[in-house]
Design a protein around this motif. Structure first.
Motif, PDB file in Angstrom:
ATOM      1  N   TRP A 283       0.811  -1.213   0.000  1.00  0.00           N
ATOM      2  CA  TRP A 283       0.000   0.000   0.000  1.00  0.00           C
ATOM      3  C   TRP A 283       0.845   1.263   0.000  1.00  0.00           C
ATOM      4  N   TYR A 286       1.701   2.006  -3.480  1.00  0.00           N
ATOM      5  CA  TYR A 286       0.464   2.177  -4.233  1.00  0.00           C
ATOM      6  C   TYR A 286       0.080   3.656  -4.316  1.00  0.00           C
ATOM      7  N   GLU A 287       0.599   4.444  -3.377  1.00  0.00           N
ATOM      8  CA  GLU A 287       0.341   5.894  -3.374  1.00  0.00           C
ATOM      9  C   GLU A 287       0.975   6.602  -4.570  1.00  0.00           C
ATOM     10  N   ARG A 289       0.341   6.256  -7.490  1.00  0.00           N
ATOM     11  CA  ARG A 289      -0.682   6.546  -8.501  1.00  0.00           C
ATOM     12  C   ARG A 289      -1.176   7.982  -8.398  1.00  0.00           C
ATOM     13  N   SER A 320     -13.934   9.449  -5.048  1.00  0.00           N
ATOM     14  CA  SER A 320     -13.737   8.289  -5.921  1.00  0.00           C
ATOM     15  C   SER A 320     -12.508   8.441  -6.805  1.00  0.00           C
ATOM     16  N   GLU A 321     -12.027   7.310  -7.293  1.00  0.00           N
ATOM     17  CA  GLU A 321     -10.918   7.260  -8.247  1.00  0.00           C
ATOM     18  C   GLU A 321     -10.972   5.893  -8.940  1.00  0.00           C
ATOM     19  N   GLN A 322     -10.288   5.811 -10.062  1.00  0.00           N
ATOM     20  CA  GLN A 322     -10.210   4.571 -10.826  1.00  0.00           C
ATOM     21  C   GLN A 322     -11.611   4.096 -11.236  1.00  0.00           C
ATOM     22  N   ASP A 326     -12.977  -0.820  -8.229  1.00  0.00           N
ATOM     23  CA  ASP A 326     -12.057  -0.337  -7.186  1.00  0.00           C
ATOM     24  C   ASP A 326     -12.827   0.355  -6.067  1.00  0.00           C
ATOM     25  N   GLU A 327     -13.836   1.148  -6.443  1.00  0.00           N
ATOM     26  CA  GLU A 327     -14.627   1.831  -5.422  1.00  0.00           C
ATOM     27  C   GLU A 327     -15.335   0.828  -4.514  1.00  0.00           C
ATOM     28  N   PHE A 330     -12.597  -0.840  -2.167  1.00  0.00           N
ATOM     29  CA  PHE A 330     -12.041   0.022  -1.124  1.00  0.00           C
ATOM     30  C   PHE A 330     -13.113   0.512  -0.147  1.00  0.00           C
ATOM     31  N   GLY A 390      -8.903   5.001  -2.682  1.00  0.00           N
ATOM     32  CA  GLY A 390      -7.861   3.985  -2.818  1.00  0.00           C
ATOM     33  C   GLY A 390      -6.745   4.099  -1.812  1.00  0.00           C
ATOM     34  N   SER A 391      -6.718   5.187  -1.040  1.00  0.00           N
ATOM     35  CA  SER A 391      -5.686   5.334  -0.005  1.00  0.00           C
ATOM     36  C   SER A 391      -6.142   4.829   1.356  1.00  0.00           C
TER      37      SER A 391
END
Length: 445
Positions: A283, A286-287, A289, A320-322, A326-327, A330, A390-391
């Motif tokens: 993780w 992963y930041e 991104r 939201s992202e991606q 993914d939403e 997460f 996602g974080s």
């Protein structure tokens, strides 16, 4: 007789002086070119100016001065000098090519395109002009014309690496894999020891899911060029596709050693760590991104970033992202956000807004398309902190033990459940399997 003799003598002296002048100018131009090749643009410009003073109508001298200005990043001055060279010699093809390059650097794309077109009308064999024309057309959104122009460049020089890289990128995006391989294999026949060409072949094969074959070409490339970070990075992705995660991580780390400023291997390594269950290390990278250099550029909000600390008197926006999947994944961390904040606002895909409202009834849920329309912020309650969805695992899923033991964190619509139970019961006993034929999220930017 004396008059005729004096006239002939004057002509002879004139021819001698002209010849001497031309020799002087040729010497100055040669010295200027040698200085450019040696990396001394200042000295090259000095020789060019001397040549211009000797004869202001020498196009090569103005072109040399323009080239010196290019090396000094003085592009406006370069344009002025090369324009003068072209005025003196409208068929000066190489000057037109470089003038097009300068215009392109200055953002004057239409003028650049005109220069390239005229240069190619004069000399169709200008390989780099075809290439630059193709790159310019791509910038203008004319993909088909761009590909055609770069193919012309490769017809002249099949091993032109920049052209091959462009063509491979464009054709693979259009899933024209065999066409890309045709150009790569032709180049490989002519230059079999090129690590860049082998890398390109491996890349296209991998896009076709021919991963084992791709690895063979990556390994050949590494044997030739063991210091090539891009090869190691791509090899890592191939290993990861085969779930050879330890090998993938080793390859990513080798790429990182060779090119520390290149962050792509670290990003892919984060995914390998996550696949391996090493969530703490996964993780963290992963930041990456969220770096501003990523495409598409990550969204930003005018609030302080929340980093998982207790914020029982604060209101937190989770945005939201991606993609939709993914939403959903997460969102399992939303209950932890509720425990650490006074209030939570969830911005999510409009497709998910109903189920998120049912599942997290104490939150404010706003459905959007991740676009630039921020009017919804005006109706939101006071927001103190924000975090991309996602974080959240960075703070709440750092080990397998931190995953919730509950069976579900989402609440289905009761009426829909009853409807589909009835529909499925009518199919008779036994296992029923549903298949979705479409996925993905189109993000408006």
């Amino acid at each position: 007789m004396l008059k005729k003799f004096l006239t002939e003598l004057a002509r002879a002296i004139g021819r001698r002086d002209a010849s001497h002048q031309q020799t002087k100018i040729s010497l100055l131009l040669q010295q200027g070119q040698d200085s450019l090749l040696a990396g001394n643009a200042t000295l090259a410009a000095k020789f060019a100016r001397k040549a211009i003073r000797s004869d202001p109508n020498t196009p090569q001298a103005h072109y040399l001065l323009g080239r010196a200005y290019i090396d000094q990043s003085r592009f406006i001055d370069a344009a002025s000098s090369i324009e003068k060279a072209v005025q003196l010699d409208p068929r000066y093809a190489i000057a037109l090519q470089d003038l097009g390059n300068v215009y392109r650097t200055l953002g004057q794309n239409e003028k650049a395109a005109t220069c390239y077109q005229v240069a190619l009308q004069i000399d169709e064999g200008l390989t780099l002009t075809w290439l630059n024309m193709g790159l310019l057309l791509a910038d203008l959104g004319r993909s088909s014309d761009a590909i055609a122009a770069v193919k012309r460049a490769l017809d002249h020089v099949p091993t032109l690496i920049e052209g091959l890289k462009f063509l491979v990128r464009e054709l693979t995006q259009q899933e024209r894999f065999e066409e890309a391989l045709k150009y790569l294999f032709r180049a490989n026949e002519r230059q079999p020891n090129s690590a860049d060409i082998l890398n390109g072949i491996g890349f296209v094969l991998q896009k076709q899911d021919r991963v084992t074959e791709a690895i063979t070409y990556y390994e050949q490339g590494i044997h030739i060029s063991p210091e090539n970070a891009e090869l190691w990075g791509n090899l890592g992705i191939a290993y990861q596709d085969l779930m050879r995660l330890d090998d993938a991580i080793s390859a990513y780390e080798r790429a990182q050693e060779l090119k520390p400023e290149w962050l792509v291997p670290r990003w892919h390594r984060s995914l390998a760590y996550l696949l391996r269950g090493d969530f703490q290390r996964g993780w963290e990278d992963y930041e990456l991104r969220l770096l501003p250099t990523q495409k598409p550029k990550p969204r930003e909000f005018p609030f302080e970033r929340w980093r998982g600390e207790s914020a029982v008197d604060k209101s937190i926006l989770v945005y939201s992202e991606q993609g939709v999947g993914d939403e959903i994944m997460f969102a399992s961390c939303i209950p932890e956000v509720l425990k650490r904040s006074e209030h939570c606002i969830i911005e999510c895909s409009h497709k998910l807004a109903p189920i998120f409202r049912r599942s997290f009834p104490t939150t404010d849920v706003i459905g959007t398309d991740q676009g630039q329309d921020r009017r919804w912020l005006e109706s939101a309650k006071n927001i103190d902190l924000c975090i991309p969805i996602g974080s959240l695992p960075l703070y709440f899923r750092r080990s397998p033990h931190e995953f919730p033991a509950t069976n579900s964190y989402l609440t289905a619509d009761e009426a829909s459940v009853a409807h589909w139970c009835q529909e499925l019961d009518q199919l008779g006993p036994g296992l029923k399997v549903g298949i979705s034929w479409k996925g993905g999220t189109v993000i408006s930017r």
